[in-house]
Design a protein around this motif. Structure first.
Motif, PDB file in Angstrom:
ATOM      1  N   ARG A  48      -3.623  17.731   7.101  1.00  0.00           N
ATOM      2  CA  ARG A  48      -5.128  17.635   7.114  1.00  0.00           C
ATOM      3  C   ARG A  48      -5.613  16.211   6.478  1.00  0.00           C
ATOM      4  NH1 ARG A  48      -6.545  21.315   1.407  1.00  0.00           N
ATOM      5  NH2 ARG A  48      -5.369  20.225  -0.111  1.00  0.00           N
ATOM      6  N   ASP A  49      -4.481  14.938   5.318  1.00  0.00           N
ATOM      7  CA  ASP A  49      -5.128  14.065   5.631  1.00  0.00           C
ATOM      8  C   ASP A  49      -3.788  12.755   5.584  1.00  0.00           C
ATOM      9  OD1 ASP A  49      -5.140  16.033   2.542  1.00  0.00           O
ATOM     10  OD2 ASP A  49      -6.346  15.018   2.768  1.00  0.00           O
ATOM     11  N   ASN A  50      -4.574  11.770   5.635  1.00  0.00           N
ATOM     12  CA  ASN A  50      -3.526  10.326   6.039  1.00  0.00           C
ATOM     13  C   ASN A  50      -4.533   9.596   4.608  1.00  0.00           C
ATOM     14  OD1 ASN A  50      -2.198   8.135   6.552  1.00  0.00           O
ATOM     15  ND2 ASN A  50      -3.329   7.947   8.316  1.00  0.00           N
ATOM     16  N   ALA A  51      -3.957   9.943   3.483  1.00  0.00           N
ATOM     17  CA  ALA A  51      -4.485   8.658   2.191  1.00  0.00           C
ATOM     18  C   ALA A  51      -3.887   7.712   1.891  1.00  0.00           C
ATOM     19  CB  ALA A  51      -4.678   9.763   1.034  1.00  0.00           C
ATOM     20  N   TRP A  52      -4.320   6.366   1.399  1.00  0.00           N
ATOM     21  CA  TRP A  52      -3.758   5.003   1.435  1.00  0.00           C
ATOM     22  C   TRP A  52      -4.804   4.945   0.175  1.00  0.00           C
ATOM     23  CZ3 TRP A  52      -0.961   2.681   4.604  1.00  0.00           C
ATOM     24  CH2 TRP A  52      -1.067   2.977   5.816  1.00  0.00           C
ATOM     25  N   GLY A  53      -3.360   3.953  -1.030  1.00  0.00           N
ATOM     26  CA  GLY A  53      -4.011   4.028  -1.891  1.00  0.00           C
ATOM     27  C   GLY A  53      -4.297   2.749  -1.984  1.00  0.00           C
ATOM     28  N   GLN A  54      -4.555   2.310  -2.647  1.00  0.00           N
ATOM     29  CA  GLN A  54      -6.485   0.320  -3.209  1.00  0.00           C
ATOM     30  C   GLN A  54      -5.339  -0.954  -2.930  1.00  0.00           C
ATOM     31  OE1 GLN A  54      -4.888   1.871  -5.309  1.00  0.00           O
ATOM     32  NE2 GLN A  54      -4.134   0.034  -7.130  1.00  0.00           N
ATOM     33  N   GLY A  55      -4.051  -0.224  -2.991  1.00  0.00           N
ATOM     34  CA  GLY A  55      -2.489  -1.873  -2.609  1.00  0.00           C
ATOM     35  C   GLY A  55      -2.753  -2.331  -3.860  1.00  0.00           C
ATOM     36  N   THR A  56      -1.233  -2.516  -4.359  1.00  0.00           N
ATOM     37  CA  THR A  56      -0.733  -3.952  -5.351  1.00  0.00           C
ATOM     38  C   THR A  56      -0.225  -5.199  -5.018  1.00  0.00           C
ATOM     39  OG1 THR A  56      -0.161  -4.005  -7.229  1.00  0.00           O
ATOM     40  CG2 THR A  56       1.057  -2.395  -5.775  1.00  0.00           C
ATOM     41  N   GLN A  57      -0.947  -6.456  -5.355  1.00  0.00           N
ATOM     42  CA  GLN A  57      -0.015  -7.694  -4.677  1.00  0.00           C
ATOM     43  C   GLN A  57       1.653  -7.873  -5.486  1.00  0.00           C
ATOM     44  OE1 GLN A  57      -2.376 -10.116  -2.654  1.00  0.00           O
ATOM     45  NE2 GLN A  57       0.473 -11.082  -2.923  1.00  0.00           N
ATOM     46  N   VAL A  58       2.031  -8.711  -4.589  1.00  0.00           N
ATOM     47  CA  VAL A  58       3.499  -8.694  -4.894  1.00  0.00           C
ATOM     48  C   VAL A  58       2.764 -10.522  -4.201  1.00  0.00           C
ATOM     49  CG1 VAL A  58       5.525  -8.538  -4.196  1.00  0.00           C
ATOM     50  CG2 VAL A  58       4.888  -6.168  -4.646  1.00  0.00           C
ATOM     51  N   THR A  59       3.723 -11.647  -5.466  1.00  0.00           N
ATOM     52  CA  THR A  59       3.727 -12.469  -5.365  1.00  0.00           C
ATOM     53  C   THR A  59       5.375 -13.026  -5.348  1.00  0.00           C
ATOM     54  OG1 THR A  59       1.472 -12.910  -5.268  1.00  0.00           O
ATOM     55  CG2 THR A  59       3.259 -14.593  -5.240  1.00  0.00           C
ATOM     56  N   VAL A  60       5.300 -13.327  -4.632  1.00  0.00           N
ATOM     57  CA  VAL A  60       7.106 -14.417  -4.824  1.00  0.00           C
ATOM     58  C   VAL A  60       6.898 -15.911  -4.713  1.00  0.00           C
ATOM     59  CG1 VAL A  60       9.905 -13.968  -3.941  1.00  0.00           C
ATOM     60  CG2 VAL A  60       8.192 -11.750  -4.085  1.00  0.00           C
ATOM     61  N   SER A  61       7.064 -16.580  -5.943  1.00  0.00           N
ATOM     62  CA  SER A  61       7.141 -17.876  -5.672  1.00  0.00           C
ATOM     63  C   SER A  61       8.440 -18.667  -6.894  1.00  0.00           C
ATOM     64  CB  SER A  61       5.532 -18.215  -5.403  1.00  0.00           C
ATOM     65  OG  SER A  61       5.858 -19.167  -5.827  1.00  0.00           O
ATOM     66  N   SER A  62       8.358 -19.386  -6.677  1.00  0.00           N
ATOM     67  CA  SER A  62       8.815 -20.185  -7.760  1.00  0.00           C
ATOM     68  C   SER A  62       8.070 -21.414  -8.289  1.00  0.00           C
ATOM     69  CB  SER A  62       9.984 -20.960  -7.627  1.00  0.00           C
ATOM     70  OG  SER A  62       9.700 -21.481  -6.906  1.00  0.00           O
ATOM     71  N   TYR A  85       1.249  -1.117  -0.083  1.00  0.00           N
ATOM     72  CA  TYR A  85       0.082   0.294   0.097  1.00  0.00           C
ATOM     73  C   TYR A  85       0.404   1.353  -0.505  1.00  0.00           C
ATOM     74  CZ  TYR A  85      -3.385  -2.913   1.744  1.00  0.00           C
ATOM     75  OH  TYR A  85      -4.431  -4.088   1.756  1.00  0.00           O
ATOM     76  N   CYS A  86       0.241   1.906  -1.009  1.00  0.00           N
ATOM     77  CA  CYS A  86       1.226   3.768  -0.957  1.00  0.00           C
ATOM     78  C   CYS A  86       0.509   4.712   0.603  1.00  0.00           C
ATOM     79  CB  CYS A  86       0.880   4.314  -2.100  1.00  0.00           C
ATOM     80  SG  CYS A  86       1.521   5.628  -2.296  1.00  0.00           S
ATOM     81  N   ASN A  87       0.948   5.298   1.083  1.00  0.00           N
ATOM     82  CA  ASN A  87       0.518   5.913   2.065  1.00  0.00           C
ATOM     83  C   ASN A  87       1.219   7.478   1.824  1.00  0.00           C
ATOM     84  OD1 ASN A  87       1.311   7.108   5.363  1.00  0.00           O
ATOM     85  ND2 ASN A  87      -0.896   6.575   4.620  1.00  0.00           N
ATOM     86  N   ALA A  88      -0.002   8.692   2.591  1.00  0.00           N
ATOM     87  CA  ALA A  88       0.264   9.801   2.212  1.00  0.00           C
ATOM     88  C   ALA A  88       0.094  11.201   3.108  1.00  0.00           C
ATOM     89  CB  ALA A  88      -0.023  10.664   0.917  1.00  0.00           C
ATOM     90  N   ARG A  89       0.722  11.635   4.155  1.00  0.00           N
ATOM     91  CA  ARG A  89       0.380  11.663   5.052  1.00  0.00           C
ATOM     92  C   ARG A  89       0.499  13.397   4.714  1.00  0.00           C
ATOM     93  NH1 ARG A  89       1.193   8.406  10.011  1.00  0.00           N
ATOM     94  NH2 ARG A  89       0.890   5.993   9.177  1.00  0.00           N
TER      95      ARG A  89
END
Length: 115
Positions: A101-115, A94-98
Motif C-alpha cells: 500500500r505504500d511507496n514512500a520516499w524520504g526528503q533526501g540528503t546531499q552527498v558531495t565528494v570534492s577536494s 533518497y531513502c525508499n520503502a515499499r
C-alpha cells in the motif's frame, strides 16, 4: 502514512567514507523492499542499493564493492555505508520503502565528494 527521515550526508574528500541513515516510522518488517536511490544534477534518479523481502540485495553497478546496505531492525533504521567515494558519487540520496500500500520516499540528503 509512513515517514522516512534521512541523515548523514555531507561534504567528503575523494577516497573518504560516509554513512547514511534512514529512520522509518513503522516496523521494517512492514516493507517488502527498502533501498537507496540517488539523483545527480541533470540526471535521472538511479538505484544505489536495495534489500528485497529482507534477503535479496541489489547494488547499482557503479557502487558494487564500495557501498554496503544494512538494516537495524531494533531501531527501524536502514543504513548505507559508502567507502572509497568518488566525485561522481555526488548526488542527493533518497531513502525508499515499499509495501503493498505504500511507496514512500524520504526528503533526501546531499552527498558531495570534492577536494
Amino acid at each position: 502514512q509512513v515517514q522516512l527521515v534521512e541523515s548523514g550526508g555531507g561534504l567528503v574528500q575523494p577516497g573518504g567514507s560516509l554513512r547514511l541513515s534512514c529512520a522509518t516510522s513503522r516496523s521494517i518488517f512492514s516493507f517488502n523492499a527498502m533501498g537507496w536511490y540517488r539523483q545527480a544534477l541533470g540526471k535521472e534518479r538511479e538505484l544505489v542499493a536495495r534489500i528485497i523481502a529482507g534477503a535479496e540485495v541489489n547494488y547499482g553497478d557503479s557502487v558494487k564493492g564500495r557501498f554496503t546496505i544494512s538494516r537495524d531492525i531494533a531501531k527501524n533504521t536502514m543504513h548505507l555505508q559508502m567507502n572509497s567515494l568518488k566525485p561522481e558519487d555526488t548526488a542527493i540520496y533518497y531513502c525508499n520503502a515499499r509495501s503493498l500500500r505504500d511507496n514512500a520516499w524520504g526528503q533526501g540528503t546531499q552527498v558531495t565528494v570534492s577536494s
